[in-house]
Design a protein around this motif. Structure first.
Motif, PDB file in Angstrom:
ATOM      1  N   ALA A 168       1.331   0.461   5.010  1.00  0.00           N
ATOM      2  CA  ALA A 168       2.094  -0.783   5.163  1.00  0.00           C
ATOM      3  C   ALA A 168       2.821  -1.125   3.865  1.00  0.00           C
ATOM      4  N   ASP A 169       4.050  -1.565   4.032  1.00  0.00           N
ATOM      5  CA  ASP A 169       4.820  -1.935   2.836  1.00  0.00           C
ATOM      6  C   ASP A 169       4.542  -3.376   2.437  1.00  0.00           C
ATOM      7  N   LYS A 170       4.038  -4.151   3.390  1.00  0.00           N
ATOM      8  CA  LYS A 170       3.703  -5.555   3.115  1.00  0.00           C
ATOM      9  C   LYS A 170       2.265  -5.804   3.565  1.00  0.00           C
ATOM     10  N   ALA A 171       1.624  -6.696   2.879  1.00  0.00           N
ATOM     11  CA  ALA A 171       0.265  -7.046   3.292  1.00  0.00           C
ATOM     12  C   ALA A 171       0.338  -7.772   4.630  1.00  0.00           C
ATOM     13  N   PRO A 172      -0.544  -7.470   5.569  1.00  0.00           N
ATOM     14  CA  PRO A 172      -0.510  -8.162   6.864  1.00  0.00           C
ATOM     15  C   PRO A 172      -0.733  -9.668   6.697  1.00  0.00           C
ATOM     16  N   LYS A 173      -0.240 -10.399   7.676  1.00  0.00           N
ATOM     17  CA  LYS A 173      -0.465 -11.852   7.656  1.00  0.00           C
ATOM     18  C   LYS A 173      -1.966 -12.122   7.737  1.00  0.00           C
ATOM     19  N   HIS A 200       0.842  -1.193   0.000  1.00  0.00           N
ATOM     20  CA  HIS A 200       0.000   0.000   0.000  1.00  0.00           C
ATOM     21  C   HIS A 200       0.881   1.248   0.000  1.00  0.00           C
ATOM     22  N   LYS A 201       2.047   1.122   0.648  1.00  0.00           N
ATOM     23  CA  LYS A 201       2.936   2.283   0.806  1.00  0.00           C
ATOM     24  C   LYS A 201       3.360   2.820  -0.560  1.00  0.00           C
ATOM     25  N   ILE A 202       3.764   1.901  -1.456  1.00  0.00           N
ATOM     26  CA  ILE A 202       4.205   2.348  -2.781  1.00  0.00           C
ATOM     27  C   ILE A 202       3.076   3.097  -3.494  1.00  0.00           C
ATOM     28  N   HIS A 203       1.881   2.570  -3.339  1.00  0.00           N
ATOM     29  CA  HIS A 203       0.760   3.165  -4.072  1.00  0.00           C
ATOM     30  C   HIS A 203       0.278   4.479  -3.465  1.00  0.00           C
ATOM     31  N   THR A 204       0.341   4.562  -2.147  1.00  0.00           N
ATOM     32  CA  THR A 204      -0.168   5.790  -1.509  1.00  0.00           C
ATOM     33  C   THR A 204       0.914   6.866  -1.404  1.00  0.00           C
ATOM     34  N   GLU A 205       2.059   6.485  -0.858  1.00  0.00           N
ATOM     35  CA  GLU A 205       3.100   7.502  -0.631  1.00  0.00           C
ATOM     36  C   GLU A 205       3.868   7.835  -1.900  1.00  0.00           C
ATOM     37  N   ASP A 206       4.261   6.789  -2.643  1.00  0.00           N
ATOM     38  CA  ASP A 206       5.087   7.033  -3.838  1.00  0.00           C
ATOM     39  C   ASP A 206       4.253   7.502  -5.028  1.00  0.00           C
ATOM     40  N   GLN A 207       3.084   6.914  -5.199  1.00  0.00           N
ATOM     41  CA  GLN A 207       2.284   7.229  -6.387  1.00  0.00           C
ATOM     42  C   GLN A 207       1.141   8.204  -6.098  1.00  0.00           C
ATOM     43  N   ALA A 222     -23.936   2.430   3.811  1.00  0.00           N
ATOM     44  CA  ALA A 222     -24.596   2.790   5.061  1.00  0.00           C
ATOM     45  C   ALA A 222     -23.585   3.096   6.159  1.00  0.00           C
ATOM     46  N   HIS A 223     -22.365   2.567   6.016  1.00  0.00           N
ATOM     47  CA  HIS A 223     -21.339   2.758   7.046  1.00  0.00           C
ATOM     48  C   HIS A 223     -20.282   3.768   6.611  1.00  0.00           C
ATOM     49  N   GLU A 224     -20.578   4.522   5.566  1.00  0.00           N
ATOM     50  CA  GLU A 224     -19.591   5.440   4.998  1.00  0.00           C
ATOM     51  C   GLU A 224     -19.062   6.488   5.992  1.00  0.00           C
ATOM     52  N   PRO A 225     -19.915   6.961   6.932  1.00  0.00           N
ATOM     53  CA  PRO A 225     -19.380   7.989   7.854  1.00  0.00           C
ATOM     54  C   PRO A 225     -18.270   7.485   8.776  1.00  0.00           C
ATOM     55  N   PHE A 226     -18.149   6.191   8.949  1.00  0.00           N
ATOM     56  CA  PHE A 226     -17.134   5.663   9.867  1.00  0.00           C
ATOM     57  C   PHE A 226     -15.764   5.618   9.193  1.00  0.00           C
ATOM     58  N   GLU A 227     -14.742   5.661  10.003  1.00  0.00           N
ATOM     59  CA  GLU A 227     -13.391   5.484   9.487  1.00  0.00           C
ATOM     60  C   GLU A 227     -13.213   4.022   9.092  1.00  0.00           C
ATOM     61  N   CYS A 228     -12.517   3.788   7.986  1.00  0.00           N
ATOM     62  CA  CYS A 228     -12.317   2.408   7.520  1.00  0.00           C
ATOM     63  C   CYS A 228     -11.651   1.568   8.606  1.00  0.00           C
ATOM     64  N   THR A 229     -10.716   2.204   9.328  1.00  0.00           N
ATOM     65  CA  THR A 229      -9.919   1.434  10.291  1.00  0.00           C
ATOM     66  C   THR A 229     -10.693   1.053  11.545  1.00  0.00           C
ATOM     67  N   GLU A 230     -11.920   1.541  11.656  1.00  0.00           N
ATOM     68  CA  GLU A 230     -12.721   1.095  12.799  1.00  0.00           C
ATOM     69  C   GLU A 230     -13.099  -0.375  12.658  1.00  0.00           C
ATOM     70  N   CYS A 231     -13.085  -0.852  11.436  1.00  0.00           N
ATOM     71  CA  CYS A 231     -13.382  -2.269  11.202  1.00  0.00           C
ATOM     72  C   CYS A 231     -12.212  -2.996  10.527  1.00  0.00           C
ATOM     73  N   HIS A 232     -11.503  -2.291   9.676  1.00  0.00           N
ATOM     74  CA  HIS A 232     -10.442  -2.924   8.890  1.00  0.00           C
ATOM     75  C   HIS A 232      -9.067  -2.641   9.485  1.00  0.00           C
ATOM     76  N   LEU A 233      -8.111  -3.520   9.127  1.00  0.00           N
ATOM     77  CA  LEU A 233      -6.726  -3.288   9.528  1.00  0.00           C
ATOM     78  C   LEU A 233      -6.228  -2.013   8.867  1.00  0.00           C
ATOM     79  N   ASP A 234      -5.382  -1.288   9.548  1.00  0.00           N
ATOM     80  CA  ASP A 234      -4.838  -0.054   8.978  1.00  0.00           C
ATOM     81  C   ASP A 234      -3.633  -0.421   8.115  1.00  0.00           C
ATOM     82  N   VAL A 235      -3.858  -0.474   6.839  1.00  0.00           N
ATOM     83  CA  VAL A 235      -2.788  -0.925   5.935  1.00  0.00           C
ATOM     84  C   VAL A 235      -2.312   0.190   5.008  1.00  0.00           C
ATOM     85  N   ALA A 236      -2.852   1.369   5.181  1.00  0.00           N
ATOM     86  CA  ALA A 236      -2.593   2.441   4.207  1.00  0.00           C
ATOM     87  C   ALA A 236      -1.110   2.714   4.013  1.00  0.00           C
TER      88      ALA A 236
END
Lengths: 183, 685
Positions: free
Chosen positions: A141-146, A47-54, A125-139
């Motif tokens: 991350a250089d590697k996908a979590p296990k 994710h890091k390459i795509h978000t930070e670099d690109q 329906a859940h759009e107002p919530f932050e993604c990380t309230e349910c999902h892993l914070d990978v934005a």
């Protein structure tokens, strides 16, 4: 006789306590390790390459469609917008292009939050919530979590259970009637 | 402290007690319940983008403009295309099941060759080499290669008939329908050009003689929409519908008036109307009309009553209604959509000509220059040819191609016809499904499902304007199938037959260009509608008509086969989704029901539910009796589409095939094979 009885009783108690403690330790420490398989994603996506670099944002790939349904994991249709051929240096990208794009196969991404078909979850329906309230914070991350796969149920360790949905609904004053999630 | 038996037990009990304070039992119980959601045989939903792609479905005879609903590219449903100005968002009960039929267990998985009693899979290259080898030696010999097509509107026919012409064969036949009967009358006997059309949208009175426009005749959905547009739930009704036929079918059920007419007397009824219109001063600018009017004079109301069972006053009332109407349209055909004669068709054309409603649609230009003219092919008599082959009066073909048709099941006297088909040296079926003809074929070369293929439809019979629609592949093929025209183009290249094209897409592009339509718009679901009209010049052959009409007896027990779209067609068995729509008075268990009124049943000594044997044309079927006053006396009605011997476990073996007892005869004067309203005997079992 009396002394012998007392000794036997104390030994038995210790055996009980030992069995109790061992099983508690096994249940809390050993059992989780045995229950889950530790797996990698088919492609080590950064994710890091795509978000930070690109400079991509989350919704560049994870977006709402016009009809309000959610794209979730991107498919080749989105990825090949850039990766129809190898454009970078990473082995992960080369693997993706060779094994999936060129063979016209979709990547079988492992979904950390997969819900069964009897659950209707609307991201809209859940759009107002932050993604990380349910999902892993990978934005960043250089590697996908296990990915920890439950050997019995086949679900991810992170998959949200019904009680979690219900608690959140209750806390936010949303109905917990069956038909809200089970159509 | 030693570990004796007692201590060990306490250790175990302690362990068990301790387990209760861990996640083990609770987590395992929870996971086990979730595990049960994921058993391998539980179907899984596919998630992805929801789309609806427009195409033209040809699962029903006339085709429907549809939108195929997909999720993640996988078809899951069908809806009518509301952008289509003819069907206006409607869809027929067959095309509605299109997405389910993509995964029908009766789909042919890939090319197959008969090996003993079973089929052996082969590759497409092997199939092409096998056929090329066989056809090489037959080139230039008329009659050695033949083809039967059940697709009456597709340009694929130009490729197939052009290929046959290139091999030197003229034996190209269409499956018999009301359209082929009309083509025999209009393009054959009357010498007209173009295609007869019915402008129902503009009509203020529609008289259907035999033709069941709400269930079996032409583009049923468009017919229903044209009717509904002028019959709003609220507001003025600006259309009158009159049905003249032997059964209160789905057209009669919504008609303002049902006139009970014997099926064998339909032509006499139409001639009776011609006679009354002539008496009222009406005429038609058709060659030979004067002689025809003289012939019609023999069909006074009393004579018509004798031949058709219609009360003279009822006949006069219909004639009066026609004279009063501003835009009356007469639609003629048979109740089952097949087996009508030239006499009825010619009388229908004449009535429309007399009332100023004769509508001729021009033919679109051909794309394959070497293909024979469509109208000429439509006028040919397939049943007559097969009867000649059976009798040894015509040579059996060495290779017989069957495209989009199931003649072994759906031709009249089906048993005999299937036997005749077996006389072909090699029977090749281009079928999407394992139907009765494919099951007996030597080679089965599966055509893609209509949603998986490029195809087209030019002026489906029954429309009021020349139209052209394109079908595009909106889903990926589920099986190893190949577009039949593309296969034929490949084969023609191997045999040195130049059709001018290498791919069917190029054929269609040339067609679209010749028509002057827009490819992209058509591919997006639009339909090209032409306002051009064809020539109404034609001549009536009173001599031939006189002989044909002389054959009408108007007596005895006759059979009419009823086509119901929900039950299926000759080439498409009942989709499993439609099985619950079959009424218990049509099929109960494995028994098919025949309908007759109480008077007919009484004369035959029958009662409700009686088991009977119906015999005609050297064959018989068994059925049960359902008493219905919706059938006129002297008539037995039976549903088509049952009694399948191939297909899937859902449809196979249910009821009996009525086509087996549709007795064929040659219409006097024209020689056309007819079977609408054929004689039948009914005996209690």
């Amino acid at each position: 006789m009396e002394e012998k009885k007392t000794t036997k009783c104390g030994g038995g108690f210790l055996a009980f306590v030992l069995g109790f403690l061992l099983s508690v330790v096994a249940g809390w420490v050993v059992f989780p390790g045995l229950l889950y398989s530790e797996l990698d994603q088919p492609i080590q996506f950064s994710h890091k390459i795509h978000t930070e670099d690109q400079g991509l944002t989350c919704d560049s790939c994870h977006f709402f469609r016009e009809d309000g349904s959610y794209q979730g994991m991107p498919t080749n249709e989105q990825c090949t917008g850039c990766h129809s051929d190898v454009i970078g240096q990473t082995p992960a990208e080369a693997k993706y292009v060779q094994e999936y794009v060129q063979k016209n196969k979709e990547v079988p991404w492992r979904n950390y939050q997969y819900q069964p078909d009897n659950v209707l979850f609307s991201h809209k329906a859940h759009e107002p919530f932050e993604c990380t309230e349910c999902h892993l914070d990978v934005a960043k991350a250089d590697k996908a979590p296990k990915y920890y796969e439950n050997k019995l149920s086949g679900y991810s360790k992170q998959t949200m259970k019904m009680w979690q949905c219900e608690r959140c609904h209750a806390e936010n004053g949303v109905s917990n009637a069956c038909h809200v999630c089970h159509k | 402290m030693g570990l004796d038996r007692r201590a060990f037990i306490k250790f175990v009990v302690g362990g068990a007690a301790g387990t209760l304070f861990t996640p083990i039992p609770w987590k395992l119980a929870d996971d086990a319940s979730i595990w049960s959601q994921n058993w391998s045989w539980i179907p899984r939903l596919k998630y992805g983008a929801l789309t609806a792609d427009a195409t033209y479905s040809k699962l029903c005879p006339a085709g429907c403009a549809v939108k195929v609903k997909k999720v993640a590219g996988i078809a899951y449903g069908v809806e009518g295309n509301s952008a289509n100005e003819l069907s206006k968002g409607g869809v027929c009960p067959l095309c509605a099941t299109g997405s389910q039929m993509l995964r029908s267990p009766s789909r042919v998985a890939g090319p197959m060759k008969k090996d003993g009693d079973k089929f052996k899979p082969i590759s497409w290259d092997e199939a092409e080499a096998l056929l090329a080898d066989k056809l090489k030696g037959l080139k230039g010999q008329d009659g050695k290669v033949a083809a039967i097509s059940g697709d009456l509107s597709g340009t694929a026919n130009e490729v197939l008939s052009g290929f046959l012409a290139g091999l030197g064969s003229k034996s190209y036949y269409y499956m018999p329908t009301d359209q082929t009967a009309m083509a025999k009358a209009w393009n054959g006997v009357m010498g007209g050009s173009g295609q007869i059309g019915y402008d129902l949208e503009e009509a203020d009175l529609i008289l259907c003689i035999g033709a069941d426009i709400m269930d079996a005749f032409g583009p049923v959905v468009r017919n229903q929409k044209a009717f509904a547009a002028k019959r709003p739930m609220e507001g003025d009704k600006t259309l009158t519908l009159v049905y003249a036929g032997p059964v209160r079918n789905r057209t009669a059920a919504v008609a303002d008036k049902w006139v009970a007419v014997r099926p064998d007397g339909a032509a006499a009824f139409a001639m009776g109307l011609v006679n009354l219109l002539v008496r009222s001063g009406k005429s038609a600018s058709l060659g030979g009309f004067s002689d025809f009017a003289d012939l019609a004079a023999k069909f006074g109301p009393e004579a018509v009553a004798k031949l058709s069972g219609v009360n003279p006053e009822a006949l006069k009332d219909v004639a009066k209604a026609l004279l009063v109407a501003k835009n009356p349209v007469i639609v003629v055909g048979s109740e089952s959509g097949q087996g009508a004669g030239v006499a009825l068709s010619a009388a229908g054309v004449t009535l429309n000509a007399m009332l100023g409603s004769l509508n001729v649609l021009p033919e679109f230009p051909k794309a394959v220059a070497s293909a024979p003219d469509r109208a000429g092919l439509l006028a040919k008599d397939l049943v007559g040819w097969l009867a000649a082959v059976d009798a040894g009066k015509a040579p059996a073909p060495e290779v017989l191609f069957v495209y989009e048709a199931n003649p072994a099941y759906s031709l009249p006297q089906a048993g005999n016809m299937a036997k005749t088909l077996r006389k072909a040296g090699m029977l090749v079926s281009f079928s999407t499904f394992m139907d009765e003809t494919a099951a007996m074929a030597d080679l089965v070369l599966p055509a893609p499902h209509p949603f998986e293929r490029l195809d087209d439809a030019q002026s489906p019979y029954g429309l009021g304007k020349a139209t052209y629609a394109l079908a595009t592949a909106v889903v990926a093929p589920e099986k190893d199938c190949k577009g039949t025209p593309d296969f034929i183009l490949g084969l023609s290249g191997k045999l040195g037959v130049d059709l001018g094209f290498g791919a069917f897409e190029d054929v269609l592009k040339a067609k679209v260009e010749a028509i002057g339509a827009d490819w992209d718009a058509l591919a997006g679901g639009a339909v090209h509608v032409s306002d051009k009209k064809g020539s109404t010049q034609a001549s009536l052959d009173a001599g031939a008509m006189s002989k044909a009409l002389a054959g009408i007896k108007g007596e005895g027990l006759v059979l009419i086969a009823q086509a119901h779209l929900n039950i299926g067609t000759g080439k498409l068995a009942t989709p499993p989704l439609n099985l619950p729509t079959i009424r218990e008075t049509e099929l109960y268990g494995k028994d098919v029901f025949v309908q007759m009124c109480a008077a007919t049943a009484k004369s035959l000594g029958l009662s409700e539910g009686a088991k009977v044997k119906l015999a005609a044309g050297g064959a018989d079927i068994s059925a049960r009796v359902n008493l219905s006053e919706g059938v006129m006396p002297g008539v037995v009605a039976a549903p088509l589409g049952l009694g399948r011997t191939a297909w899937d476990p859902y449809t196979k073996g249910k009821g009996d095939n009525v086509c087996k007892i549709l007795a064929v005869s040659a219409e006097p004067g024209t020689g056309l094979s007819v079977w609408a309203g054929s004689a039948v005997s009914v005996a209690k079992m």
